[in-house]
Design an enzyme around this catalytic site. Structure first.
Site, PDB file in Angstrom:
ATOM      1  CB  VAL A 225      -1.717  -0.378   5.532  1.00 57.06           C
ATOM      2  CG1 VAL A 225      -0.736  -1.174   4.688  1.00 57.06           C
ATOM      3  CG2 VAL A 225      -1.117   0.963   5.936  1.00 57.06           C
ATOM      4  CG  ASP A 226      -6.913  -3.823   2.063  1.00 53.53           C
ATOM      5  OD1 ASP A 226      -6.362  -4.928   2.126  1.00 53.53           O
ATOM      6  OD2 ASP A 226      -8.113  -3.674   1.776  1.00 53.53           O
ATOM      7  CB  SER A 227      -1.259  -6.083   1.144  1.00 47.87           C
ATOM      8  OG  SER A 227      -1.779  -7.105   1.977  1.00 47.87           O
TER       9      SER A 227
END
Length: 462
Positions: A225-227
């Site tokens: 998960v990489d915003s």
């Protein structure tokens, strides 16, 4: 007025008045340094300050430097201390075991070993190499370590003495001022470190990256998960395992540029992904190398996700709501765990309190972890329309559908017309090589190349 006190290895400032006596300053410094008033030696401009004098009479002015040292003990005082210690047999034995020769080695190394083994608090306070030598009962190694410690202390003492002489000789010398400023800075850094270690000890531990379990086209993957990544990305190897390479639209092939660069093979516009109990469509950009699956900002916004660090879950705003728990460290992909282990070992070897965070690496072999981390950095720059190098309007040219765009080394020299286009693109603020490469990838379409250059140059978040 404010004066600077140099008390090795600390430097600090203290507020005094011109009418204050030197004796009152010594009483204040006793609580700070632990040196009794009778043993304090205050040096100002190369001269000792008399206790009976005042600051004004001693010509101490604003921002002056005063060096605090310990006065050598008189022989009578040394004899009194020796007599008091002789009254305690345990203390006398310890002093006898600690006696050293001029080179720093122990006079009675076997006595020291026995004393250390019998005194557990003493053993726990010794450096690790000394403890190992004591446990192995190795007198030669113990003597070698003591000689090294002695040599190191001698070198430090000479360096401090030279610095004290320099500071005392001319406090207004630029070099002396620079040393004073550096010592003040180091003292502040050390104080900041101690405060952080006491009140925020968790900041010195390694942070586990955010991964969740998903299924793409019926195949399980660990999604990073990489915003900070604008686009959700999957590596070619992971796409082949998920059997979605047949859906790749190669019109969206190109090159992702960030810290490094990596080829974009194309995009899968819609693929079924299982999130908990829900089946949701996702759009995924396929790259030649990189993380197995990077769940980027496009899909985070699409499903209004909430990264809930309090409950340690990733929430999807769907009906019914889905909350995926973030994986624990032992559940991370093998390559990521390998990098974390390497970072921890490097941290221990260097003695540093901070370790670099691992890059997203997917499930590659440990030997491929470094290459995958570099590709992941480039993958973060991949953005949907802006970073996609699509074929130009010329119908006879289909190269971008067949293979990735040419590399820098393979960019052909432009024709006269192409050279004019390159010059006009360079006038927009881009370098010649970049303009030639993008213009070739866009099949000579100047407008498409300009649009792509602006997209690559700004707002990519890397």
């Amino acid at each position: 007025m404010l004066v600077t006190i140099s008390f090795d290895p600390e430097v600090f400032q203290i507020e005094i008045k011109p009418e204050d006596s030197v004796a009152s300053l010594k009483e204040t410094l006793e609580g700070v340094s632990g040196i009794p008033v009778q043993q304090q030696l205050l040096i100002h401009n190369g001269k000792e300050l008399a206790s009976s004098s005042t600051m004004a009479a001693s010509s101490v002015q604003e921002q002056d430097l005063i060096v605090l040292g310990r006065r050598p003990q008189a022989p009578q005082q040394q004899q009194q201390q020796a007599a008091s210690s002789a009254a305690d047999p345990q203390q006398a034995r310890m002093q006898a075991a600690m006696r050293t020769r001029p080179d720093g080695s122990l006079e009675n190394v076997q006595e020291f070993i026995e004393m250390a083994r019998q005194n557990l608090p003493m053993l726990s306070g010794l450096p690790a190499p000394l403890v190992q030598a004591i446990n192995k009962n190795d007198p030669e190694e113990l003597q070698r370590i003591f000689r090294q410690i002695h040599a190191h202390r001698e070198a430090e003492a000479k360096e401090r003495q030279a610095e004290m002489e320099l500071l005392s000789a001319d406090p207004f010398d630029p070099e002396a001022q620079a040393r004073i400023a550096e010592r003040i800075r180091q003292a502040q850094v050390e104080e900041n470190y101690q405060n952080a270690y006491e009140y925020m000890p968790e900041s010195f531990s390694q942070v586990t990256m955010l991964y969740v379990d998903m299924e793409v086209n019926g195949h399980k993957v660990k999604a990073f998960v990489d915003s900070g990544a604008q686009t959700s990305i999957m590596s070619q190897a992971a796409a082949e395992r998920c059997s979605i390479m047949r859906l790749v639209d190669r019109r969206f092939a190109g090159i992702a540029r960030g810290v490094g660069s990596a080829p974009i093979l194309g995009r899968v516009h819609s693929v079924n992904a299982k999130i908990g109990s829900q089946h949701l469509p996702m759009s995924i950009t396929i790259m030649e190398k990189g993380p197995d699956f990077l769940f980027g900002l496009d899909m985070l916004r699409r499903y209004q996700c909430n990264i809930d660090l309090k409950d340690n879950v990733l929430r999807f705003s769907v009906q019914p709501e889905v909350a995926l728990p973030f994986l624990h460290e032992h559940e991370l992909p093998e390559a990521v765990r390998f990098e974390m282990q390497q970072a921890e070992e490097a941290q221990k070897a260097s003695g540093s309190g901070v370790a670099p965070a691992p890059q997203a690496g997917g499930a590659q072999k440990p030997s491929d972890a470094a290459a995958a981390a570099g590709a992941a950095a480039a993958a973060r720059a991949a953005s949907a329309p802006g970073m996609s190098l699509t074929p130009g309007p010329t119908p006879s040219v289909q190269a971008p559908q067949q293979a990735p765009p040419p590399s820098r080394a393979a960019v052909p020299a432009p024709s006269d017309d192409g050279d004019e286009k390159v010059k006009r693109l360079m006038a927009l603020g881009f370098d010649r090589q970049q303009c030639m490469e993008v213009l070739a990838a866009c099949n000579g379409n100047e407008e498409h190349a300009a649009s792509l250059l602006f997209e690559m140059g700004g707002g990519l978040g890397f």
